[in-house]
Design an enzyme around this catalytic site. Sequence first.
Site, PDB file in Angstrom:
ATOM      1  N   GLU A   1      38.377  62.906  50.584  1.00  0.00           N
ATOM      2  CA  GLU A   1      38.127  61.987  49.462  1.00  0.00           C
ATOM      3  C   GLU A   1      39.309  61.077  49.197  1.00  0.00           C
ATOM      4  O   GLU A   1      40.425  61.551  48.939  1.00  0.00           O
ATOM      5  CB  GLU A   1      37.776  62.786  48.199  1.00  0.00           C
ATOM      6  CG  GLU A   1      37.392  61.883  47.040  1.00  0.00           C
ATOM      7  CD  GLU A   1      36.889  62.639  45.814  1.00  0.00           C
ATOM      8  OE1 GLU A   1      36.311  63.734  45.968  1.00  0.00           O
ATOM      9  OE2 GLU A   1      37.079  62.115  44.703  1.00  0.00           O
TER      10      GLU A   1
ATOM     11  N   ASP B   1      40.437  80.435  52.065  1.00  0.00           N
ATOM     12  CA  ASP B   1      38.985  80.352  51.956  1.00  0.00           C
ATOM     13  C   ASP B   1      38.624  79.591  50.676  1.00  0.00           C
ATOM     14  O   ASP B   1      38.635  80.157  49.579  1.00  0.00           O
ATOM     15  CB  ASP B   1      38.438  81.788  51.933  1.00  0.00           C
ATOM     16  CG  ASP B   1      36.932  81.846  51.843  1.00  0.00           C
ATOM     17  OD1 ASP B   1      36.304  80.836  51.490  1.00  0.00           O
ATOM     18  OD2 ASP B   1      36.378  82.928  52.107  1.00  0.00           O
TER      19      ASP B   1
ATOM     20  N   HIS C   1      40.101  54.406  42.207  1.00  0.00           N
ATOM     21  CA  HIS C   1      39.146  54.956  43.164  1.00  0.00           C
ATOM     22  C   HIS C   1      38.644  53.905  44.126  1.00  0.00           C
ATOM     23  O   HIS C   1      38.635  54.092  45.327  1.00  0.00           O
ATOM     24  CB  HIS C   1      37.930  55.485  42.379  1.00  0.00           C
ATOM     25  CG  HIS C   1      37.888  56.964  42.372  1.00  0.00           C
ATOM     26  ND1 HIS C   1      36.719  57.658  42.327  1.00  0.00           N
ATOM     27  CD2 HIS C   1      38.869  57.881  42.402  1.00  0.00           C
ATOM     28  CE1 HIS C   1      36.975  58.942  42.330  1.00  0.00           C
ATOM     29  NE2 HIS C   1      38.278  59.096  42.369  1.00  0.00           N
TER      30      HIS C   1
ATOM     31  N   LYS D   1      35.721  69.922  38.739  1.00  0.00           N
ATOM     32  CA  LYS D   1      35.592  69.415  40.120  1.00  0.00           C
ATOM     33  C   LYS D   1      36.852  68.651  40.502  1.00  0.00           C
ATOM     34  O   LYS D   1      37.374  68.769  41.622  1.00  0.00           O
ATOM     35  CB  LYS D   1      34.347  68.527  40.226  1.00  0.00           C
ATOM     36  CG  LYS D   1      33.999  68.087  41.623  1.00  0.00           C
ATOM     37  CD  LYS D   1      34.708  66.810  42.057  1.00  0.00           C
ATOM     38  CE  LYS D   1      34.321  66.426  43.481  1.00  0.00           C
ATOM     39  NZ  LYS D   1      35.129  65.307  43.994  1.00  0.00           N
TER      40      LYS D   1
HETATM   41  C1  MEV Z   1      36.287  62.735  41.382  1.00  0.00           C
HETATM   42  O1  MEV Z   1      36.316  63.376  42.638  1.00  0.00           O
HETATM   43  C2  MEV Z   1      36.921  63.607  40.333  1.00  0.00           C
HETATM   44  C3  MEV Z   1      36.853  63.067  38.908  1.00  0.00           C
HETATM   45  O2  MEV Z   1      35.503  62.764  38.566  1.00  0.00           O
HETATM   46  C4  MEV Z   1      37.387  64.153  38.010  1.00  0.00           C
HETATM   47  C5  MEV Z   1      37.213  63.899  36.522  1.00  0.00           C
HETATM   48  O3  MEV Z   1      36.298  63.165  36.139  1.00  0.00           O
HETATM   49  O4  MEV Z   1      38.015  64.487  35.771  1.00  0.00           O
HETATM   50  C6  MEV Z   1      37.627  61.793  38.760  1.00  0.00           C
END
Ligand code: MEV
Length: 443
Positions: free
Chosen positions: A85, A294, A391, A278
């Site tokens: 990513e 793992d 991003h 996430k």
């Molecule tokens: C993207 O991989 C992760 C985010 O969505 C985490 C978040 O929103 O805190 C940017």
Amino acid sequence: MEKRIKGFSKLSKQAKMEWLAKAHLANPTEGLTLMQSYMHSDAQIQKRHDEFIENTVANYFLPFGVAPNFLINGEVYTLPMAIEESSVVAAAAKSAQFWMARGGFHSEIISSTKIGHIHFMFDGDTEALKSVFAELSVELKQATSHITANMEKRGGGILDIQLVDKTAALAEYYQVEVRFDTRDSMGANFINSCLEEMAKVLKRGVAQAETTAASHLDVVMCILSNYTPECLVRCEVHCALEDMVEGTDMTAMEFAHKFQRAVRIAEVEPYRAATHNKGIMNGIDAVILATGNDFRAVEAACHAYAARDGQYRSLTHCSVEDGLFRFWIEIPLSLGTVGGLTQLHPLVKMALEMLGNPGAHQLMMIVAASGLAQNFAALRALTTTGIQKGHMKMHLLNILNQLGATETEKEIIAAQFAKLVPHHADVVKAFYDLRGLPVPGAH
Ligand code: MEV
């Protein structure tokens, strides 16, 4: 061509590749060439990769990046990260730098016990089972001595063996719950082997005891638990509130409060908590993968821990009190720095060497810092400029690569988008404009 096949696993690697290409790919020759081009040039290294799993037909590359300047407990680390990513490594490096100037990450091990279970059904009297179990306790441990001897030499082994009555949740369901210290190994094989030996003793003991012989005990399974709430690490960053300067037009106080509110939202709202966590796992998984651990086990443990009070919540927390900003994470991480892939995968070996060949505890503290740094970077972007700016900038390159842009074209288009958010459609248009062509499918 027939898509089903018998005896696939018995074919040679070349035959597997050829069958796959012919049965499933539109252009078998191209497919075969592609698989071959992803093989390692050193036959020994390739063989090792082939043998990690079954039916290997190629290698699957992930970028191996590094995030420098992580000050953790006074030591500077460069973190290895394997991840696809865009922006994760850049975000980690940015956070590391921010906190390097503010005392760095403070990590500590809370506990490092792993748990495994013999899950079994028993249809007899619970009190009789309890007393047979008490009589078996020495034998249960002794039965594993051939497995635990080495671990004990290293200071680990079996810590505790308990009988747990689960019949209130499921009729006739009991567990033998065993706690382990697996030192620097993740310990899955060790734990499972011990449990299987113990299960034999349990079965025999219950069948032979007068009070339980007429009952039936059925071992359902012997397996470690990937939920490891007793294998916990905590990592914190803190600084004076006025040092929370951000580089936007917000004051340090405004930024700290906005940041804290974002964490509070993830503490109370599962929809946000899942995305928040996430983002934490972006940092954690990348280091876990690079160090040959793992990541599925770690994901399972972290998400189960996030829901430990019945509601799924944020794994990080924040406070703004008495002029101090504090941000911390507490997570279960069951990791190994010996065994498994650690000595087999050349890049994993290098990743561990970069980190100074840490023990499992040290790696837990490093990985926790990586998760906290990642979450800090995400929340900082989300609560200030918005996530898309950073991003999409990284994503620009992916879009241009997909379009087959040359290096010169990439440079020209990157310059055009230097101050713009590169939305997909706009980049595609810029690319075709540059080539003097109409955008395919546009009217
Ligand atoms: C993207 O991989 C992760 C985010 O969505 C985490 C978040 O929103 O805190 C940017």
